[in-house]
Structures are given as structure tokens and as C-alpha cells.
Design a protein around this motif. Structure first.
Motif, PDB file in Angstrom:
ATOM      1  N   TYR A   7       8.884   7.390  -5.472  1.00 31.51           N
ATOM      2  CA  TYR A   7       9.823   6.673  -4.629  1.00 31.51           C
ATOM      3  C   TYR A   7      10.446   7.693  -3.682  1.00 31.51           C
ATOM      4  O   TYR A   7      10.390   8.888  -3.924  1.00 31.51           O
ATOM      5  CB  TYR A   7      10.924   6.023  -5.469  1.00 31.51           C
TER       6      TYR A   7
ATOM      7  N   GLU B  31      13.038   3.550  -1.961  1.00 26.07           N
ATOM      8  CA  GLU B  31      11.917   2.628  -1.816  1.00 26.07           C
ATOM      9  C   GLU B  31      10.680   3.160  -2.512  1.00 26.07           C
ATOM     10  O   GLU B  31      10.491   4.378  -2.648  1.00 26.07           O
ATOM     11  CB  GLU B  31      11.604   2.392  -0.331  1.00 26.07           C
TER      12      GLU B  31
ATOM     13  N   TYR C 165       0.534   0.732  -3.358  1.00 27.15           N
ATOM     14  CA  TYR C 165       1.129   1.480  -2.259  1.00 27.15           C
ATOM     15  C   TYR C 165       2.039   0.591  -1.432  1.00 27.15           C
ATOM     16  O   TYR C 165       1.752  -0.595  -1.250  1.00 27.15           O
ATOM     17  CB  TYR C 165       0.046   2.023  -1.315  1.00 27.15           C
ATOM     18  N   ALA C 166       3.093   1.203  -0.903  1.00 26.86           N
ATOM     19  CA  ALA C 166       3.854   0.515   0.123  1.00 26.86           C
ATOM     20  C   ALA C 166       2.971   0.407   1.370  1.00 26.86           C
ATOM     21  O   ALA C 166       2.158   1.291   1.644  1.00 26.86           O
ATOM     22  CB  ALA C 166       5.127   1.295   0.443  1.00 26.86           C
ATOM     23  N   ASP C 167       3.120  -0.677   2.113  1.00 24.99           N
ATOM     24  CA  ASP C 167       2.223  -0.936   3.244  1.00 24.99           C
ATOM     25  C   ASP C 167       2.186   0.200   4.260  1.00 24.99           C
ATOM     26  O   ASP C 167       1.129   0.547   4.782  1.00 24.99           O
ATOM     27  CB  ASP C 167       2.648  -2.231   3.945  1.00 24.99           C
TER      28      ASP C 167
END
Length: 120
Positions: free
Chosen positions: A37, A46, A59-61
Motif C-alpha cells: 500500500y 491506497e 493491482y490497482a488500475d
């Protein structure tokens, strides 16, 4: 007790790369998930990326295609390779682990974080 230690942060120029490592140790029977994060100044923490049950990745975009998370289950270690870094990705990067202790107690622990600065 479960210990989480991050390493590999530092200063990098825009477009550069960094590789972070996170090792979990202590009273661990099994690891359900390990992830990274980040928290930039003035922003909420995040998700960057995570490995779940030793294999599935999330994964975060905004990180897809630039960041890669991988793990070494024998060493209870997870790595984050970050490429094409941007100045706005300057943040403290935290490792989070979700484990079962030998007594089957579920524990979630955070590392202390490592500061990554993207600047010319």
C-alpha cells in the motif's frame, strides 16, 4: 508475534525504477496474503498490489503494466518492482501481511513503511 520489515526504498528520477522487498517473520503458520500500500502526503492510504494465497495477484488500475508483485513463499517475502515512476507516486510504501499463527489465530500486520521519492 509477527514482524514485517520493508527495504529498498529511496530516491529515483521520473521514469526510473525501484524494487521493494518485504519479509515477514515470527509466529507464522501460513500466509494468506501479502501486499503493498502507499500513502502520499495529504492523501489516504491506497492499495498498490497484493498476492493472495501465494499466487493470485491484484493491482490497482493505475499500476497495471508498470508494477509487478512477486513472492518467495519459502522466504515469506514479497517484492514490488516499480517501473516508469512518476513524481506524484512519491509516498510512503507500506507492506501488509495477513497470516495464520500456529494456533490458527488470524493476524494482520503492517510494516513501518519505506519512503520512495520520485524527483529530478
Amino acid at each position: 508475534q509477527v514482524h514485517v520489515v520493508e527495504s529498498g526504498g529511496g530516491l529515483v528520477q521520473p521514469g526510473g525504477s525501484l524494487r521493494l522487498s518485504c519479509a515477514a517473520s515470527g509466529s507464522i503458520y501460513s500466509i494468506n496474503a501479502m501486499g503493498w500500500y502507499r500513502q502520499a502526503p495529504g492523501k489516504e492510504r491506497e492499495l498498490v498490489a497484493a498476492i493472495i494465497n501465494g499466487g493470485r495477484t491484484n493491482y490497482a488500475d493505475s499500476m497495471k503494466g508498470r508494477f509487478t508483485i512477486s513472492g518467495d513463499t519459502a522466504k515469506n517475502t514479497v517484492y514490488l518492482q516499480m517501473n516508469s515512476l512518476k513524481p506524484e507516486e512519491t509516498a510512503v510504501y507500506y507492506c501488509n501481511v495477513d497470516v495464520l499463527k500456529p494456533n490458527l489465530e488470524a493476524v494482520n500486520e503492517w510494516g513501518k513503511g519505506t519512503l520512495d521519492t520520485v524527483s529530478s
